[in-house]
Scaffold this active site. Structure first.
Site, PDB file in Angstrom:
ATOM      1  CE  LYS A 198     -15.641  10.461  -5.169  1.00  0.00           C
ATOM      2  NZ  LYS A 198     -14.971  10.587  -6.464  1.00  0.00           N
ATOM      3  CD  GLU A 251     -13.096  17.448   6.063  1.00  0.00           C
ATOM      4  OE1 GLU A 251     -12.783  16.433   5.417  1.00  0.00           O
ATOM      5  OE2 GLU A 251     -13.092  18.572   5.569  1.00  0.00           O
ATOM      6  CG  ASP A 252      -9.942  14.345   3.954  1.00  0.00           C
ATOM      7  OD1 ASP A 252     -10.358  15.451   4.374  1.00  0.00           O
ATOM      8  OD2 ASP A 252      -9.813  14.104   2.729  1.00  0.00           O
ATOM      9  CG  ASP A 260      -5.537  22.936   3.472  1.00  0.00           C
ATOM     10  OD1 ASP A 260      -4.456  23.149   4.025  1.00  0.00           O
ATOM     11  OD2 ASP A 260      -5.742  23.179   2.269  1.00  0.00           O
ATOM     12  CE  LYS A 309      -1.722  20.156   4.397  1.00  0.00           C
ATOM     13  NZ  LYS A 309      -1.835  20.460   2.945  1.00  0.00           N
ATOM     14  CG  PHE A 359      -0.948  17.952  -1.774  1.00  0.00           C
ATOM     15  CD1 PHE A 359      -2.129  18.658  -1.588  1.00  0.00           C
ATOM     16  CD2 PHE A 359      -0.978  16.765  -2.480  1.00  0.00           C
ATOM     17  CE1 PHE A 359      -3.318  18.187  -2.109  1.00  0.00           C
ATOM     18  CE2 PHE A 359      -2.176  16.284  -3.011  1.00  0.00           C
ATOM     19  CZ  PHE A 359      -3.337  17.008  -2.826  1.00  0.00           C
ATOM     20  CG  ASP A 380      -8.064  13.085  -4.077  1.00  0.00           C
ATOM     21  OD1 ASP A 380      -8.266  13.819  -3.083  1.00  0.00           O
ATOM     22  OD2 ASP A 380      -8.335  13.420  -5.239  1.00  0.00           O
ATOM     23  NE  ARG A 432     -10.734   9.820  -3.347  1.00  0.00           N
ATOM     24  CZ  ARG A 432     -10.857  11.093  -2.953  1.00  0.00           C
ATOM     25  NH1 ARG A 432     -10.514  11.440  -1.740  1.00  0.00           N
ATOM     26  NH2 ARG A 432     -11.318  12.014  -3.770  1.00  0.00           N
TER      27      ARG A 432
HETATM   28  P1  5GP Z   1     -10.315  23.171   3.461  1.00  0.00           P
HETATM   29  O1  5GP Z   1     -11.686  23.613   3.121  1.00  0.00           O
HETATM   30  O2  5GP Z   1     -10.066  22.952   4.927  1.00  0.00           O
HETATM   31  O3  5GP Z   1      -9.267  24.051   2.835  1.00  0.00           O
HETATM   32  O4  5GP Z   1     -10.094  21.830   2.677  1.00  0.00           O
HETATM   33  C1  5GP Z   1     -10.439  20.629   3.124  1.00  0.00           C
HETATM   34  C2  5GP Z   1     -10.337  19.611   2.013  1.00  0.00           C
HETATM   35  O5  5GP Z   1      -9.244  19.907   1.124  1.00  0.00           O
HETATM   36  C3  5GP Z   1     -10.008  18.276   2.610  1.00  0.00           C
HETATM   37  O6  5GP Z   1     -11.178  17.589   2.953  1.00  0.00           O
HETATM   38  C4  5GP Z   1      -9.223  17.607   1.495  1.00  0.00           C
HETATM   39  O7  5GP Z   1     -10.110  16.959   0.618  1.00  0.00           O
HETATM   40  C5  5GP Z   1      -8.546  18.746   0.765  1.00  0.00           C
HETATM   41  N1  5GP Z   1      -7.140  18.876   1.193  1.00  0.00           N
HETATM   42  C6  5GP Z   1      -6.611  19.834   1.976  1.00  0.00           C
HETATM   43  N2  5GP Z   1      -5.297  19.633   2.183  1.00  0.00           N
HETATM   44  C7  5GP Z   1      -4.976  18.501   1.517  1.00  0.00           C
HETATM   45  C8  5GP Z   1      -3.754  17.747   1.364  1.00  0.00           C
HETATM   46  O8  5GP Z   1      -2.671  18.039   1.878  1.00  0.00           O
HETATM   47  N3  5GP Z   1      -3.860  16.626   0.603  1.00  0.00           N
HETATM   48  C9  5GP Z   1      -4.999  16.230  -0.003  1.00  0.00           C
HETATM   49  N4  5GP Z   1      -4.955  15.102  -0.721  1.00  0.00           N
HETATM   50  N5  5GP Z   1      -6.165  16.908   0.128  1.00  0.00           N
HETATM   51  C10 5GP Z   1      -6.151  18.035   0.884  1.00  0.00           C
END
Ligand code: 5GP
Length: 176
Positions: A42, A97-98, A101, A129, A150, A157, A163
């Site tokens: 979301k 994407e938001d 990570d 990040k 974070f 969220d 959010r």
């Molecule tokens: P990845 O697969 O790149 O590790 O994770 C991506 C997802 O992890 C993002 O779409 C997000 O929902 C969540 N995420 C990663 N880092 C953060 C953060 O610092 N804060 C929040 N709220 N969600 C994160």
């Protein structure tokens, strides 16, 4: 500012200005094409709404839901909970994407979309990040690079909260 927020990292004004820039760049890069914007639910919703206003092309939009994240730690496997509404065959897809990570979510979704027959898949992410990356993957368009903290707000969220904050900020420690 919300009482649970320690500091604001990126203001609403900065996000809106950057979204405008990214929208213009995408409009130039995709001139003559009709890309399909695919938001990952979301977290991408506020950013996608802001960004798409500034894309001057005949776009269509769709959403996917993938789960990979529990609390504040990314977990290894990524599950597709909601697929696209239509076939992706021949589409030029821009994944929205938001935050990128570890990069695991993106890798799984990109592979999935190519398997479904997409012509091209590019990624636009509000936040990046890079310090946390475990998969060698990069978003094609990035709003802001953030430190290894974070963050919440503007779609992001913590246990489904925050959010709706109009900025990106860092939570106070006692909120975890
Ligand atoms: P990845 O697969 O790149 O590790 O994770 C991506 C997802 O992890 C993002 O779409 C997000 O929902 C969540 N995420 C990663 N880092 C953060 C953060 O610092 N804060 C929040 N709220 N969600 C994160």
């Amino acid at each position: 500012m919300h009482a649970d927020i320690k500091k604001i990292l990126i203001s609403e004004k900065e996000i809106c200005e950057r979204s405008k820039e990214l929208g213009r760049k995408i409009s130039e890069d995709y001139r003559g094409k009709k890309p399909l914007l695919v938001g990952l639910l979301k977290g991408s919703v506020p950013f996608m709404a802001e960004l798409m206003k500034h894309i001057e092309l005949d776009i269509e939009i769709d959403f996917m839901d993938v789960s990979s994240y529990d609390g504040t730690e990314s977990v290894g496997d990524v599950r597709i909970d909601k697929d696209l509404s239509n076939s992706a065959r021949g589409d030029d897809i821009i994944l929205v994407e938001d935050i990128v990570d570890t990069g695991r979510t993106l890798q799984v979704v990109i592979d999935f979309l190519y398997q479904k027959g997409a012509s091209s898949v590019k990624v636009v992410s509000l936040l990046d990040k890079p310090d946390r990356r475990v998969v060698d993957i990069k978003a094609d368009y990035v709003g802001f690079v953030v430190p290894n903290e974070f963050v919440v707000g503007f779609g992001l969220d913590y246990n489904q909260k925050y959010r709706n904050l109009p900025y990106v900020g860092v939570l106070k420690e006692d909120c975890y």
